[in-house]
Design a protein around this motif. Structure first.
Motif, PDB file in Angstrom:
ATOM      1  N   VAL A  14      21.578 -13.148  -4.791  1.00 25.30           N
ATOM      2  CA  VAL A  14      21.504 -12.645  -3.427  1.00 25.30           C
ATOM      3  C   VAL A  14      21.867 -11.169  -3.319  1.00 25.30           C
ATOM      4  O   VAL A  14      21.834 -10.595  -2.226  1.00 25.30           O
ATOM      5  N   PHE A  15      22.174 -10.507  -4.432  1.00 19.37           N
ATOM      6  CA  PHE A  15      22.717  -9.154  -4.384  1.00 19.37           C
ATOM      7  C   PHE A  15      21.652  -8.064  -4.523  1.00 19.37           C
ATOM      8  O   PHE A  15      21.980  -6.885  -4.621  1.00 19.37           O
ATOM      9  N   GLY A  16      20.383  -8.446  -4.540  1.00 16.43           N
ATOM     10  CA  GLY A  16      19.303  -7.479  -4.598  1.00 16.43           C
ATOM     11  C   GLY A  16      18.628  -7.323  -3.249  1.00 16.43           C
ATOM     12  O   GLY A  16      19.201  -7.617  -2.190  1.00 16.43           O
ATOM     13  N   ASP A  17      17.384  -6.865  -3.277  1.00 14.84           N
ATOM     14  CA  ASP A  17      16.655  -6.580  -2.047  1.00 14.84           C
ATOM     15  C   ASP A  17      15.979  -7.807  -1.456  1.00 14.84           C
ATOM     16  O   ASP A  17      15.695  -7.839  -0.260  1.00 14.84           O
ATOM     17  N   PHE A  18      15.699  -8.816  -2.290  1.00 11.97           N
ATOM     18  CA  PHE A  18      14.938  -9.959  -1.832  1.00 11.97           C
ATOM     19  C   PHE A  18      15.836 -11.109  -1.385  1.00 11.97           C
ATOM     20  O   PHE A  18      16.968 -11.259  -1.863  1.00 11.97           O
ATOM     21  N   ARG A  19      15.301 -11.929  -0.477  1.00 11.54           N
ATOM     22  CA  ARG A  19      15.902 -13.209  -0.131  1.00 11.54           C
ATOM     23  C   ARG A  19      14.902 -14.303  -0.459  1.00 11.54           C
ATOM     24  O   ARG A  19      13.719 -14.180  -0.126  1.00 11.54           O
ATOM     25  N   VAL A  20      15.378 -15.354  -1.102  1.00 12.61           N
ATOM     26  CA  VAL A  20      14.514 -16.465  -1.483  1.00 12.61           C
ATOM     27  C   VAL A  20      14.998 -17.734  -0.795  1.00 12.61           C
ATOM     28  O   VAL A  20      16.040 -17.759  -0.139  1.00 12.61           O
ATOM     29  N   VAL A 197       1.280  -3.150   6.601  1.00 12.98           N
ATOM     30  CA  VAL A 197       2.453  -3.121   5.731  1.00 12.98           C
ATOM     31  C   VAL A 197       2.455  -4.319   4.804  1.00 12.98           C
ATOM     32  O   VAL A 197       2.032  -5.425   5.176  1.00 12.98           O
ATOM     33  N   TYR A 198       2.895  -4.084   3.581  1.00 10.91           N
ATOM     34  CA  TYR A 198       3.168  -5.161   2.631  1.00 10.91           C
ATOM     35  C   TYR A 198       4.588  -4.979   2.132  1.00 10.91           C
ATOM     36  O   TYR A 198       5.007  -3.863   1.788  1.00 10.91           O
ATOM     37  N   VAL A 199       5.330  -6.085   2.075  1.00  8.10           N
ATOM     38  CA  VAL A 199       6.675  -6.062   1.513  1.00  8.10           C
ATOM     39  C   VAL A 199       6.786  -7.201   0.519  1.00  8.10           C
ATOM     40  O   VAL A 199       6.497  -8.359   0.841  1.00  8.10           O
ATOM     41  N   GLY A 200       7.210  -6.900  -0.713  1.00 10.56           N
ATOM     42  CA  GLY A 200       7.376  -7.963  -1.697  1.00 10.56           C
ATOM     43  C   GLY A 200       7.259  -7.437  -3.108  1.00 10.56           C
ATOM     44  O   GLY A 200       7.337  -6.221  -3.360  1.00 10.56           O
ATOM     45  N   GLY A 220      -7.988   6.462   8.570  1.00 14.05           N
ATOM     46  CA  GLY A 220      -7.138   6.803   9.700  1.00 14.05           C
ATOM     47  C   GLY A 220      -5.984   5.844   9.907  1.00 14.05           C
ATOM     48  O   GLY A 220      -5.219   5.990  10.875  1.00 14.05           O
ATOM     49  N   ILE A 221      -5.816   4.865   9.016  1.00 11.21           N
ATOM     50  CA  ILE A 221      -4.769   3.850   9.147  1.00 11.21           C
ATOM     51  C   ILE A 221      -3.769   3.990   8.012  1.00 11.21           C
ATOM     52  O   ILE A 221      -4.154   4.180   6.850  1.00 11.21           O
ATOM     53  N   ARG A 222      -2.491   3.924   8.341  1.00 12.95           N
ATOM     54  CA  ARG A 222      -1.447   3.984   7.305  1.00 12.95           C
ATOM     55  C   ARG A 222      -1.301   2.624   6.637  1.00 12.95           C
ATOM     56  O   ARG A 222      -1.282   1.587   7.307  1.00 12.95           O
ATOM     57  N   PHE A 223      -1.156   2.645   5.329  1.00  8.09           N
ATOM     58  CA  PHE A 223      -0.888   1.443   4.546  1.00  8.09           C
ATOM     59  C   PHE A 223       0.449   1.647   3.842  1.00  8.09           C
ATOM     60  O   PHE A 223       0.590   2.532   2.995  1.00  8.09           O
ATOM     61  N   ILE A 224       1.439   0.865   4.250  1.00  9.33           N
ATOM     62  CA  ILE A 224       2.803   1.011   3.734  1.00  9.33           C
ATOM     63  C   ILE A 224       3.052  -0.118   2.747  1.00  9.33           C
ATOM     64  O   ILE A 224       2.981  -1.304   3.107  1.00  9.33           O
ATOM     65  N   ILE A 225       3.352   0.236   1.499  1.00 11.98           N
ATOM     66  CA  ILE A 225       3.591  -0.744   0.447  1.00 11.98           C
ATOM     67  C   ILE A 225       5.043  -0.620   0.016  1.00 11.98           C
ATOM     68  O   ILE A 225       5.460   0.414  -0.514  1.00 11.98           O
ATOM     69  N   ALA A 226       5.815  -1.666   0.256  1.00  2.74           N
ATOM     70  CA  ALA A 226       7.244  -1.651  -0.047  1.00  2.74           C
ATOM     71  C   ALA A 226       7.561  -2.719  -1.083  1.00  2.74           C
ATOM     72  O   ALA A 226       7.286  -3.902  -0.879  1.00  2.74           O
ATOM     73  N   GLY A 227       8.133  -2.287  -2.194  1.00  6.21           N
ATOM     74  CA  GLY A 227       8.506  -3.218  -3.255  1.00  6.21           C
ATOM     75  C   GLY A 227       9.154  -2.459  -4.383  1.00  6.21           C
ATOM     76  O   GLY A 227       8.985  -1.235  -4.495  1.00  6.21           O
TER      77      GLY A 227
END
Length: 357
Positions: A14-20, A197-200, A220-227
């Motif tokens: 549980v000490f990282g960025d993800f929750r499972v 947006v994508y997160v994972g 013209g659209i922003r695509f935010i990729i977080a991982g």
């Protein structure tokens, strides 16, 4: 009256960025006055030396048992060799920490944590598979776990079917959403910015080519990729932003700045068995969703879920998601039926039935 005790043997701490899923179940059970111990995959010296686990990531993990604000005790073993190699055994590790080894139930979702001592930790052993393991050491260990278990609770129908014919009770409980973590969008709120947006995870299950194509066709659209550790294998258009890892606590703010949540799943076979937690988190945050079609994710335009199975349909699905009313109030209502609180009630009812049988 003695408090019930449950042990989770999980693939992720549980000490990282993800929750499972096991993190959410542990929290909800602790709120029900269950004593919960959450033990996750050991951090090995070999992983740290080879750089598979960074120094910063390792330093963020306590070396001793950590009791969080919800009352869950988290333990992350340190070992020389990765599991399943080396001398690590779950029972012996708990005994050395002074943690009692008698539980009412053990739920294991990490095959690499299996050893013969696990079966003796509780009268009820439940295997909770979260992924497909077509071959290799995890497949072999999974076979042994199923043979020793009293029941199976899978996260998708595909994952359950992959286990073959079972002679023990089984159930599918798909992943849910921590609804309280995502503020409900106001019905009269202004439409969100035209951003996706994508997160994972950004591993082999993520389709970089699909993301590049979407962005190239929609300059013209922003695509935010977080991982974590983004390393795109293809050049990306200028309207793609790579954010790096985003902590779970910061996720709601990120999602509220977008209109569409992306699930660009690759053709990796494991995606057929996934129950993406982000699906309901996107919906809870008021986003429409566009996803590759899988056995567990189908088209639901009323809820703002659009799927594709070809490049042509992928472009049409994204266009439809961008046109969907924003914020996606109907999607939020769908997410409200998939809370971890409700999932935990279903799990505890199932486990209680096993004990009474």
């Amino acid at each position: 009256m003695t408090r019930p005790r449950i042990l989770f043997l999980s693939h992720s701490h549980v000490f990282g960025d993800f929750r499972v899923g096991s993190h959410h179940y542990a929290r909800e059970l602790a709120h029900l006055d269950v004593e919960v111990v959450h033990l996750s995959t050991p951090l090995s010296l070999a992983h740290r030396v080879t750089g598979r686990v960074s120094r910063a990531a390792a330093d963020a993990v306590p070396t001793r048992p950590f009791r969080d604000d919800d009352g869950v005790t988290h333990v992350v073993p340190r070992t020389l060799l990765p599991r399943p190699w080396g001398r690590f055994r779950v029972r012996g590790f708990l005994e050395r920490l002074g943690i009692g080894t008698l539980f009412d139930a053990v739920l294991i979702d990490q095959p690499l944590l299996w050893d013969d001592s696990v079966r003796g930790l509780a009268d009820t052993l439940i295997y909770r598979p979260t992924d497909l393991y077509p071959d290799g050491v995890k497949r072999s260990l999974q076979t042994r776990i199923v043979a020793a278990s009293d029941a199976v609770v899978a996260t998708s129908g595909a994952v359950l079917r992959d286990l073959g014919r079972l002679t023990i009770p089984s159930l599918v409980i798909e992943n849910g959403v921590d609804l309280a973590a995502f503020p409900a969008p106001a019905a009269d709120a202004e439409a969100r910015p035209a951003a996706c947006v994508y997160v994972g995870a950004l591993d082999s299950r993520f389709d970089w080519d699909r993301t590049r194509s979407w962005a190239g066709r929609n300059p013209g659209i922003r695509f935010i990729i977080a991982g974590p550790d983004p390393a795109p294998p293809v050049p990306l258009p200028d309207n793609v932003e790579l954010r790096g890892a985003v902590h779970y606590a910061d996720l709601p703010d990120l999602l509220q700045g977008a209109r569409v949540g992306l699930l660009p799943l690759s053709d990796d076979p494991s995606n057929a068995g996934r129950s993406p937690m982000k699906l309901h988190e996107y919906l809870a945050a008021g986003l429409a969703v566009v996803s590759r079609e899988t056995p567990g994710i189908g088209q639901d335009p009323d809820a703002g879920i659009y799927v594709y199975d070809s490049p042509e349909r992928a472009d049409a699905a994204l266009a439809a998601a961008l046109r969907h009313p924003s914020p996606n109030i109907a999607g939020r209502r769908v997410a409200e039926n998939h809370t971890w609180t409700a999932k935990t009630r279903e799990l505890t009812t199932f486990v209680s039935g096993l004990a009474d049988a």
